[in-house]
Design a protein around this motif. Structure first.
Motif, mmCIF file in Angstrom:
data_model
loop_
_atom_site.group_PDB
_atom_site.id
_atom_site.type_symbol
_atom_site.label_atom_id
_atom_site.label_comp_id
_atom_site.label_asym_id
_atom_site.label_seq_id
_atom_site.Cartn_x
_atom_site.Cartn_y
_atom_site.Cartn_z
ATOM 1 N N ARG A 67 -27.390 -7.506 -3.704
ATOM 2 C CA ARG A 67 -28.523 -8.420 -3.146
ATOM 3 C C ARG A 67 -29.555 -8.624 -4.033
ATOM 4 N NH1 ARG A 67 -29.061 -7.245 3.419
ATOM 5 N NH2 ARG A 67 -27.181 -7.778 4.046
ATOM 6 N N ALA A 68 -29.846 -7.751 -4.716
ATOM 7 C CA ALA A 68 -30.734 -7.719 -5.824
ATOM 8 C C ALA A 68 -30.395 -8.391 -6.920
ATOM 9 C CB ALA A 68 -31.580 -6.303 -6.328
ATOM 10 N N LEU A 69 -29.014 -8.180 -7.500
ATOM 11 C CA LEU A 69 -28.494 -8.845 -8.589
ATOM 12 C C LEU A 69 -28.355 -10.516 -8.172
ATOM 13 C CD1 LEU A 69 -25.535 -6.594 -9.510
ATOM 14 C CD2 LEU A 69 -27.528 -7.153 -10.840
ATOM 15 N N LEU A 70 -27.960 -10.838 -6.731
ATOM 16 C CA LEU A 70 -27.957 -12.333 -6.598
ATOM 17 C C LEU A 70 -29.310 -13.017 -6.531
ATOM 18 C CD1 LEU A 70 -25.061 -11.917 -3.865
ATOM 19 C CD2 LEU A 70 -24.884 -13.095 -6.021
ATOM 20 N N GLN A 71 -30.222 -12.310 -5.953
ATOM 21 C CA GLN A 71 -31.443 -12.752 -5.716
ATOM 22 C C GLN A 71 -32.092 -12.977 -7.286
ATOM 23 O OE1 GLN A 71 -33.798 -10.224 -3.137
ATOM 24 N NE2 GLN A 71 -32.437 -10.697 -1.450
ATOM 25 N N ASP A 72 -32.061 -12.028 -8.266
ATOM 26 C CA ASP A 72 -32.473 -12.142 -9.409
ATOM 27 C C ASP A 72 -31.832 -13.097 -10.288
ATOM 28 O OD1 ASP A 72 -34.274 -10.231 -9.143
ATOM 29 O OD2 ASP A 72 -33.278 -8.626 -9.950
ATOM 30 N N ALA A 73 -30.647 -13.299 -9.864
ATOM 31 C CA ALA A 73 -29.938 -14.588 -10.675
ATOM 32 C C ALA A 73 -30.305 -15.944 -10.241
ATOM 33 C CB ALA A 73 -28.396 -14.205 -10.419
ATOM 34 N N LEU A 74 -30.509 -16.095 -8.833
ATOM 35 C CA LEU A 74 -31.206 -17.307 -8.347
ATOM 36 C C LEU A 74 -32.879 -17.553 -9.205
ATOM 37 C CD1 LEU A 74 -31.035 -19.676 -6.700
ATOM 38 C CD2 LEU A 74 -31.920 -18.376 -4.718
ATOM 39 N N ILE A 108 -20.834 -11.713 -10.126
ATOM 40 C CA ILE A 108 -20.556 -11.171 -9.014
ATOM 41 C C ILE A 108 -19.354 -12.112 -8.429
ATOM 42 C CG2 ILE A 108 -21.110 -10.771 -6.306
ATOM 43 C CD1 ILE A 108 -23.438 -9.421 -7.590
ATOM 44 N N GLY A 109 -18.557 -11.622 -7.827
ATOM 45 C CA GLY A 109 -17.475 -12.710 -7.410
ATOM 46 C C GLY A 109 -18.050 -13.416 -6.113
ATOM 47 N N PHE A 113 -20.276 -12.673 -2.764
ATOM 48 C CA PHE A 113 -21.384 -13.389 -2.421
ATOM 49 C C PHE A 113 -21.485 -13.777 -0.958
ATOM 50 C CE2 PHE A 113 -23.506 -17.487 -1.624
ATOM 51 C CZ PHE A 113 -24.715 -17.243 -2.244
ATOM 52 N N TYR A 114 -20.346 -14.292 -0.465
ATOM 53 C CA TYR A 114 -20.105 -14.606 0.862
ATOM 54 C C TYR A 114 -19.900 -13.301 2.035
ATOM 55 C CZ TYR A 114 -19.714 -19.673 -0.555
ATOM 56 O OH TYR A 114 -19.927 -20.813 -1.034
ATOM 57 N N THR A 115 -19.990 -12.262 1.336
ATOM 58 C CA THR A 115 -20.174 -11.149 2.312
ATOM 59 C C THR A 115 -21.464 -10.702 2.676
ATOM 60 O OG1 THR A 115 -18.306 -10.067 1.215
ATOM 61 C CG2 THR A 115 -19.628 -8.490 2.274
ATOM 62 N N HIS A 116 -22.350 -11.278 1.887
ATOM 63 C CA HIS A 116 -23.878 -10.926 1.856
ATOM 64 C C HIS A 116 -24.653 -12.240 2.414
ATOM 65 C CE1 HIS A 116 -23.902 -7.110 0.008
ATOM 66 N NE2 HIS A 116 -22.667 -7.514 -0.835
ATOM 67 N N TYR A 117 -24.307 -13.443 1.892
ATOM 68 C CA TYR A 117 -24.971 -14.800 2.166
ATOM 69 C C TYR A 117 -24.097 -15.744 2.879
ATOM 70 C CZ TYR A 117 -28.814 -12.319 -0.058
ATOM 71 O OH TYR A 117 -29.749 -11.153 -0.527
ATOM 72 N N THR A 118 -24.531 -16.630 3.769
ATOM 73 C CA THR A 118 -23.621 -17.935 4.050
ATOM 74 C C THR A 118 -23.647 -18.915 3.046
ATOM 75 O OG1 THR A 118 -25.398 -18.714 5.397
ATOM 76 C CG2 THR A 118 -23.943 -17.151 6.367
#
Length: 205
Positions: free
Chosen positions: A20-27, A50-51, A55-60
């Motif tokens: 989640r941190a990687l996805l948030q930092d990417a955004l 990240i695949g 991604f959809y495992t953590h966020y819709t």
């Protein structure tokens, strides 16, 4: 460009927190480059390496990621306010950490504040209003006759306008200087506690 986080292992699985941190930092990194509206889930996944299925495992979708990202981003500032020494008669404890963070992450805040009409901009404004509302109480307003909600809108609007101007103009005023001006004008604007601008103690940084 990363969000300052505390150790989440006590409340969430380490691998989940890291993803989640990687996805948030990417955004966070993509917003100044492209603006939120043009960013896709694919862009975020590529930036975070990240695949899409992960991604959809953590966020819709990217909107849910946006909400989680902004909340984590602003929560990191709230923790700083809680940890900092209180500053006497200063009216709003959230403002100096926000100014300091905006200076450190100028491109991010410029993108957030210039995206008028964007949902992420609206969420930022609402978070600032909540911070102001938390610190304003009938006791602090006193007998000025100013309704609480009017004061909330007045102060939060003024703060965001000053913040946007300061970031866009790349003013040479330091975070402490711009916050001192904001504190003084806020005190005069709604007459909080019956104190004048000269009673507001400068920030100690």
């Amino acid at each position: 460009m990363k969000i300052e986080r505390t150790d989440d292992r006590g409340t969430i699985d380490r691998r989940v927190a890291r993803t989640r941190a990687l996805l948030q930092d990417a955004l966070i990194a993509l917003i100044p480059e492209r603006g939120y509206a043009s960013i896709t889930v694919e862009d975020i996944c590529q930036k975070a390496n990240i695949g899409r299925s992960t991604f959809y495992t953590h966020y819709t979708g990217k909107d849910e990621l946006r909400s989680a990202t902004l909340e984590a981003h602003l929560h990191s500032l709230s923790r700083r306010v809680s940890a900092d020494e209180k500053t006497g008669n200063r009216l709003f404890e959230f403002s100096l950490p926000m100014f300091e963070h905006a200076r450190a992450f100028r491109s991010l805040h410029h993108a957030l504040l210039s995206s008028s009409g964007d949902t992420i901009h609206d969420q930022l404004r609402e978070r600032i209003r909540r911070a102001v509302r938390t610190e304003l109480t009938p006791k602090r307003i006193g007998d000025t006759g100013v309704p609480i909600e009017f004061a909330v809108q007045f102060i939060s609007g003024a703060f965001l306008a000053v913040l946007a101007w300061w970031i866009a103009e790349q003013s040479r005023l330091s975070p402490t200087q711009i916050d001192d001006f904001f504190q003084k004008m806020a005190a005069q604007g709604v007459g909080l506690l019956g104190i004048s601008s000269s009673d507001i103690k400068p920030a100690r940084r």
